[in-house]
Design an enzyme around this catalytic site. Structure first.
Site, PDB file in Angstrom:
ATOM      1  CD  GLU A 246       7.524   2.735 -11.110  1.00 27.84           C
ATOM      2  OE1 GLU A 246       7.950   3.657 -10.391  1.00 27.84           O
ATOM      3  OE2 GLU A 246       7.869   1.551 -10.973  1.00 27.84           O
TER       4      GLU A 246
ATOM      5  CD  GLU B 284      12.755   3.251 -10.631  1.00 25.82           C
ATOM      6  OE1 GLU B 284      13.263   3.296  -9.495  1.00 25.82           O
ATOM      7  OE2 GLU B 284      11.891   4.056 -11.021  1.00 25.82           O
TER       8      GLU B 284
HETATM    9  C1  BG6 Z   1       9.862   4.274  -8.030  1.00 26.15           C
HETATM   10  C2  BG6 Z   1       9.947   2.810  -7.653  1.00 26.15           C
HETATM   11  O1  BG6 Z   1      11.101   4.730  -8.410  1.00 26.15           O
HETATM   12  O2  BG6 Z   1       9.453   5.144  -7.016  1.00 26.15           O
HETATM   13  C3  BG6 Z   1       8.869   2.395  -6.664  1.00 26.15           C
HETATM   14  O3  BG6 Z   1       9.907   1.984  -8.788  1.00 26.15           O
HETATM   15  C4  BG6 Z   1       8.709   3.429  -5.578  1.00 26.15           C
HETATM   16  O4  BG6 Z   1       9.177   1.127  -6.170  1.00 26.15           O
HETATM   17  C5  BG6 Z   1       8.353   4.763  -6.214  1.00 26.15           C
HETATM   18  O5  BG6 Z   1       7.747   3.067  -4.634  1.00 26.15           O
HETATM   19  C6  BG6 Z   1       8.032   5.877  -5.219  1.00 26.15           C
HETATM   20  O6  BG6 Z   1       8.990   5.995  -4.250  1.00 26.15           O
HETATM   21  P1  BG6 Z   1       8.844   6.886  -2.941  1.00 26.15           P
HETATM   22  O7  BG6 Z   1       9.987   6.506  -2.131  1.00 26.15           O
HETATM   23  O8  BG6 Z   1       8.837   8.313  -3.367  1.00 26.15           O
HETATM   24  O9  BG6 Z   1       7.565   6.555  -2.278  1.00 26.15           O
END
Ligand code: BG6
Length: 470
Positions: A366, A167
């Site tokens: 993801e 990202e």
């Molecule tokens: C993603 C990232 O965008 O979101 C991760 O690649 C991150 O590193 C994940 O942990 C979730 O983020 P959050 O802040 O909602 O826990």
């Protein structure tokens, strides 16, 4: 009941990162997040920092076994530059860190899990920020390419899937526009240069990989967020097109086609903020495109015409002067996290890649649902019954499958994340894992979604019971 069959060698997996899972044990250097926490722990949810994370450093053998219990055949994590390298200028390897990552890779392979490795997951060494201005500096770009080369040389015999950045847009936005990542600057011109430098760093790392002629694949992980217009009015559509250029096409085009979108270059030129780019750098970017794209998708973007004319006189450039976020009435939400749930976007992404990016190889790197205080859902056997997560995954897989049926070249689906992990300033607020982690005792327990995931992964079959909201 409807059953969807996924291909036999589909990647059923999950993603995490070094700085979010390992803990800082035996690390010689701080990364920017470690440094930020040391400066301002109050910026982090409940003041929980990265020191222990989910203690993957000590627990990796048993953690990986738990991942196997969830049926994962592939897992992405990252190598921390601030752990592996002792001297950033000389690019010298810390032998203990190299032995650690080597043992992690071996443990994945011994458990039948293919390791995917990211080289930069928001974790620039703090020293390089202080000495050179971090990603604003082209010297740092070169140091990154050197670090990447070390990783390929050390682990490329066993790691066959590499990713340069996770990202990169988040580094730009969080660090240089919206202050949710360190160095928390607000500077449009710097943001644009950082975007360019991150792309250059990715392309240079790819060039190193090609020189070594290893037999794997290399790509980048992009957070793609389709920008849907609030209406079909011309001004809203134009706003969505501008947002799309920035959120999606910038890195997508440069990484996969080797060229930044001409419309974006023109816009930045008109604004007087276009990046400093040398001719030979642009040639290098053109010649070193990705083999494989990872797409992180959590929520869509809905945008409308901006409130003020983009021609308003402002001192500092901001890309989002061309659009404004739109809160769609009756949006379906993950209320806990405050993000819209719109699984159909996965289909739109699949078709976009198929139709506009030469149907390149890609996977969902993801996707996931962050929920706080999941202990609420503990059953009498001590298992978290996260049916909402199962539903969330099912719906995204449904739309992914439709895209694949129509010919999109998607190779897999990775959930964020295998084991509940630390997440920057949100720390442990949002839990995303298939495996719960009690952060006080580091006890790890497979959730209901983990057992469900295993069944789907083992059979490649997704069973639906009229439970997809179109
Ligand atoms: C993603 C990232 O965008 O979101 C991760 O690649 C991150 O590193 C994940 O942990 C979730 O983020 P959050 O802040 O909602 O826990």
């Amino acid at each position: 009941m409807e059953t969807l069959q996924f291909p036999e060698n589909f990647w059923w997996g999950a993603a995490t990162s070094g700085p979010q899972s390992e803990g800082n044990f035996k690390k010689q250097h701080q990364n920017v997040m470690d440094y930020w926490y040391a400066q301002a722990p109050e910026d982090f949810y409940n003041q929980v920092g990265p020191d222990t994370a989910s203690d993957f450093y000590h627990d990796f053998q048993t953690d990986i076994q738990l991942m196997k219990v969830c049926g994962l055949n592939t897992v992405r994590t990252s190598i921390q530059w601030s752990r592996l390298i002792d001297d950033f200028e000389k690019n010298t390897v810390n032998t203990e860190a190299a032995a650690f990552y080597s043992a992690v890779i071996d443990a994945f392979l011994a458990n039948g899990i293919e390791p995917f490795i990211t080289l930069h997951h928001f974790d620039l060494p703090a020293e390089l920020l202080h000495k050179y201005g971090g990603w604003e500096s082209k010297h740092v770009v070169d140091l990154f390419a050197g670090f990447a080369e070390r990783c390929f040389a050390l682990f490329g015999d066993r790691v066959k899937y590499w990713f340069t950045h996770n990202e990169p847009l988040v580094v730009v936005e969080g660090g240089y526009l919206d202050q949710f990542h360190y160095p928390k600057k607000v500077n449009g011109r710097a943001a644009v240069q950082v975007a360019y430098n991150l792309q250059l760093a990715s392309s240079k790392a790819i060039a190193k990989y090609r020189q070594l002629k290893q037999d794997g694949q290399i790509g980048i992980i992009l957070n793609l967020t389709p920008a849907y217009p609030a209406s079909q009015a011309k001004a809203d559509i134009e706003a969505s097109e501008k947002a799309d250029l920035w959120y999606n096409r910038l890195f997508m085009d440069a990484s996969s086609k080797g060229e930044f979108p001409p419309a974006l270059v023109e816009l930045l030129e008109q604004e007087g903020v276009l990046w400093q780019a040398a001719k030979d750098e642009l040639t290098l970017i053109r010649e070193n495109t990705i083999d494989l794209l990872g797409v992180n998708f959590y929520h869509p973007n809905r945008v409308q015409r901006p409130k003020f004319s983009p021609k308003s006189l402002v001192v500092d450039f901001r890309p989002d002067k061309y659009w404004q976020a739109y809160d769609m009435p009756m949006a379906r939400m993950n209320v806990d996290k405050g993000w819209e749930i719109y699984p159909r976007a996965v289909y739109d992404i699949a078709k976009d890649i198929q139709e506009n990016y030469g149907n390149l190889l890609w996977y969902i790197s993801e996707n996931g649902m962050g929920v706080s205080q999941e202990e609420r859902y503990l059953n009498a056997d001590g298992v978290i019954e996260d049916d909402y997560r199962i539903q969330f995954i099912k719906e995204h897989l449904y739309w992914l499958h439709k895209g694949m049926r129509e010919g999109s070249n998607c190779l897999g689906y990775h959930l964020w994340t295998p084991i509940d992990c630390w997440s920057w300033s949100n720390a442990y607020r949002n839990r995303y894992g298939l495996i719960a982690n009690n952060i006080h005792t580091q006890t790890k327990t497979v959730k209901k979604s983990g057992r469900w995931f295993k069944k789907v992964a083992a059979s490649g079959r997704l069973e639906l019971e009229n439970d997809i909201i179109e």
